[in-house]
Design a protein around this motif. Structure first.
Motif, short mmCIF file in Angstrom:
data_model
loop_
_atom_site.label_atom_id
_atom_site.label_comp_id
_atom_site.label_asym_id
_atom_site.label_seq_id
_atom_site.Cartn_x
_atom_site.Cartn_y
_atom_site.Cartn_z
N VAL A 250 5.21 10.28 0.05
CA VAL A 250 4.51 9.05 0.41
C VAL A 250 5.53 7.97 0.74
N ARG A 251 5.05 6.89 1.34
CA ARG A 251 5.87 5.72 1.65
C ARG A 251 5.18 4.48 1.08
N LEU A 252 5.98 3.46 0.77
CA LEU A 252 5.46 2.17 0.33
C LEU A 252 5.62 1.18 1.47
N VAL A 253 4.53 0.51 1.83
CA VAL A 253 4.56 -0.45 2.92
C VAL A 253 3.97 -1.78 2.47
N ARG A 254 4.38 -2.84 3.17
CA ARG A 254 3.89 -4.20 2.89
C ARG A 254 3.08 -4.69 4.08
N ALA B 2 0.84 -1.20 0.00
CA ALA B 2 0.00 0.00 0.00
C ALA B 2 0.87 1.24 0.00
N VAL B 3 0.34 2.31 -0.56
CA VAL B 3 0.99 3.62 -0.52
C VAL B 3 0.34 4.42 0.60
N VAL B 4 1.16 4.93 1.50
CA VAL B 4 0.63 5.70 2.64
C VAL B 4 1.32 7.06 2.71
N GLY B 5 0.63 8.00 3.35
CA GLY B 5 1.23 9.30 3.59
C GLY B 5 2.25 9.22 4.71
N VAL B 6 2.94 10.31 4.95
CA VAL B 6 3.94 10.31 6.02
C VAL B 6 3.30 10.12 7.39
N ASP B 7 1.98 10.34 7.47
CA ASP B 7 1.26 10.11 8.72
C ASP B 7 0.68 8.70 8.80
N GLY B 8 0.93 7.88 7.77
CA GLY B 8 0.46 6.50 7.77
C GLY B 8 -0.91 6.30 7.15
N SER B 9 -1.56 7.35 6.70
CA SER B 9 -2.89 7.23 6.12
C SER B 9 -2.82 6.64 4.71
N LEU C 17 12.87 -3.47 -6.47
CA LEU C 17 13.19 -3.44 -5.05
C LEU C 17 13.31 -4.85 -4.50
N THR C 18 14.20 -5.03 -3.55
CA THR C 18 14.19 -6.24 -2.74
C THR C 18 13.13 -6.05 -1.66
N VAL C 19 12.13 -6.92 -1.63
CA VAL C 19 11.01 -6.76 -0.71
C VAL C 19 11.47 -7.01 0.72
N VAL C 20 11.13 -6.06 1.59
CA VAL C 20 11.42 -6.19 3.01
C VAL C 20 10.23 -6.91 3.66
N THR C 21 10.47 -8.07 4.24
CA THR C 21 9.38 -8.86 4.81
C THR C 21 9.42 -8.94 6.33
N GLY C 22 10.48 -8.42 6.94
CA GLY C 22 10.58 -8.47 8.40
C GLY C 22 11.19 -7.19 8.93
N PRO D 63 -3.31 -4.94 10.29
CA PRO D 63 -3.32 -4.81 11.75
C PRO D 63 -2.70 -3.50 12.26
N ASP D 64 -3.02 -2.39 11.59
CA ASP D 64 -2.56 -1.04 11.99
C ASP D 64 -1.05 -0.85 11.88
N THR D 65 -0.35 -1.77 11.23
CA THR D 65 1.08 -1.62 10.99
C THR D 65 1.42 -2.07 9.58
N GLY D 66 2.54 -1.59 9.06
CA GLY D 66 3.03 -2.01 7.76
C GLY D 66 4.55 -2.03 7.78
N ILE D 67 5.13 -2.85 6.92
CA ILE D 67 6.58 -2.96 6.83
C ILE D 67 7.06 -1.99 5.75
N ASP D 68 7.80 -0.97 6.16
CA ASP D 68 8.27 0.05 5.24
C ASP D 68 9.27 -0.55 4.24
N GLN D 69 9.14 -0.15 2.97
CA GLN D 69 9.99 -0.71 1.93
C GLN D 69 11.17 0.18 1.56
N GLY D 70 11.45 1.17 2.38
CA GLY D 70 12.70 1.91 2.23
C GLY D 70 12.60 3.26 1.55
N ASP D 71 13.68 4.03 1.68
CA ASP D 71 13.71 5.40 1.18
C ASP D 71 13.74 5.47 -0.35
N GLU D 72 14.38 4.50 -1.01
CA GLU D 72 14.45 4.54 -2.47
C GLU D 72 13.05 4.41 -3.08
N ALA D 73 12.27 3.46 -2.56
CA ALA D 73 10.90 3.30 -3.03
C ALA D 73 10.07 4.54 -2.74
#
Length: 262
Positions: free
Chosen positions: A119-123, A37-44, A80-85, A97-107
Motif C-alpha cells: 500500500v501507499r500513504l497519500v495526502r 488515505a491508504v491506497v493500493g498500488v493501483d491508487g484504489s 514522517l515529514t509530511v510532503v505537501t507539494g 480531485p483524483d490525485t494524492g501526494i505520495d508520502q514516500g517509500d518509508e511510510a
C-alpha cells in the motif's frame, strides 16, 4: 440539555481515530480529519472491510501539520515529514480531485508490513481549495449515546455482545438526548461556535463488523440487529452525516441545541 460527549478525528481515512478536546469545523469538515488515505498500488482506496488491520494504524498530526506520527501495536512508531507539494499520483479517494501526494517509500513500507499488503500513504492535495469550493453535505459524522445504548440493548436481547461506539467512527458523540436516533430528525443544530445541518443518514457497511482494538472482523453484529429496525432504501442507516453551515470551534462539553427539525 444535550452536550458534546466526545470528539474524534481520523487523520488517516480508514484508520484509527484520535480523541481530541476541541476541533475546528470547516466547510470541508473537521480540520485535519481524513487528510491522508491508504491506497493500493493501483491508487484504489483501502478500507477496513477488506483490510481490517487498518483499524490498528493510528496517525497523529504533529507540529501543526509538518509531521505525521504513525503507530500500531507491535510495529512501533514512525514519524514522517509530511510532503505537501511536488508530484502527485492518481488515486480514487472519495471527495479528492483524483490525485494524492505520495508520502514516500518509508511510510509505504511501514504500512505495508502492518496491513500485510503493498500500500501507499497519500495526502489530500489541497484541502483549503475544497473547503472554499462550497459546503460538503457529509462533512461531519454525528452519533448519539442514546442511539448506541439502544442498539446494544437490542443486541443483548438477541443474545449478542455489545459493540463499541468506535465501530461507527463518529466525529461528534452527543449525550443528553433521551430519545434514540434523535439525530435523524435534526435539520439544524448549534454546536459550540459552529452550526451543523442535515446532510444524509449514514449508510452502514462491513467496517462496523471490525473489532477496532484487534483489527479483525468480528461480525455479525451490529449489522444483524440494525437490519431489524434501521433498514432504509439505500441500506442499513445509523447516525447522521452533517454539513457545516457555520464554521467554528467546538469542544467536549459544549451545548448541542437543535434549532430546526426535519
Amino acid at each position: 440539555m444535550a452536550h458534546v460527549h466526545a470528539l474524534t478525528l481520523y487523520p488517516i481515512k480508514g484508520c484509527a481515530g484520535v480523541a481530541v478536546d476541541r476541533a475546528e469545523l470547516t466547510p470541508a469538515g473537521p480540520a485535519g480529519d481524513r487528510l491522508f488515505a491508504v491506497v493500493g498500488v493501483d491508487g484504489s482506496t483501502q478500507w477496513q472491510g477488506e483490510l481490517p488491520r487498518l483499524a490498528l494504524v493510528r496517525g497523529r498530526v504533529l507540529r501543526e501539520g509538518a509531521e505525521l506520527e504513525l503507530s500500531a501495536p507491535g510495529a512501533g512508531e514512525l514519524v514522517l515529514t509530511v510532503v505537501t507539494g511536488g508530484a502527485t499520483r492518481p488515486v480514487a479517494v472519495e471527495k479528492w480531485p483524483d490525485t494524492g501526494i505520495d508520502q514516500g517509500d518509508e511510510a509505504a513500507a511501514w504500512l505495508s508490513e502492518v496491513v500485510g499488503k503493498p500500500v501507499r500513504l497519500v495526502r489530500e492535495p489541497d484541502r483549503a481549495a475544497r473547503a472554499a469550493a462550497g459546503t460538503d453535505p457529509t462533512a461531519v459524522h454525528v452519533l448519539s449515546l442514546s442511539s448506541a445504548d439502544d442498539l446494544n440493548a437490542r443486541i443483548a436481547e438477541r443474545g449478542g455482545n455489545p459493540v463499541a461506539l468506535e465501530r461507527f467512527r463518529p466525529n461528534v458523540v452527543v449525550s443528553g438526548w433521551p430519545e434514540p436516533c434523535t439525530e435523524d430528525r435534526a435539520e439544524r443544530m448549534a454546536v459550540g461556535g459552529a452550526e451543523l445541518g442535515f446532510g444524509e443518514l449514514a449508510v452502514r457497511c462491513a467496517v462496523t463488523l471490525v473489532d477496532q482494538d484487534e483489527g479483525v472482523r468480528a461480525g455479525p453484529e451490529p449489522l444483524r440487529t440494525l437490519a431489524t429496525y434501521r433498514r432504509g432504501p439505500d441500506g442499513v442507516v445509523f447516525g447522521l452525516k452533517a454539513a457545516v453551515l457555520r464554521p467554528g470551534t467546538i469542544a467536549v462539553g459544549d451545548d448541542v441545541t437543535i434549532t430546526g427539525w426535519r
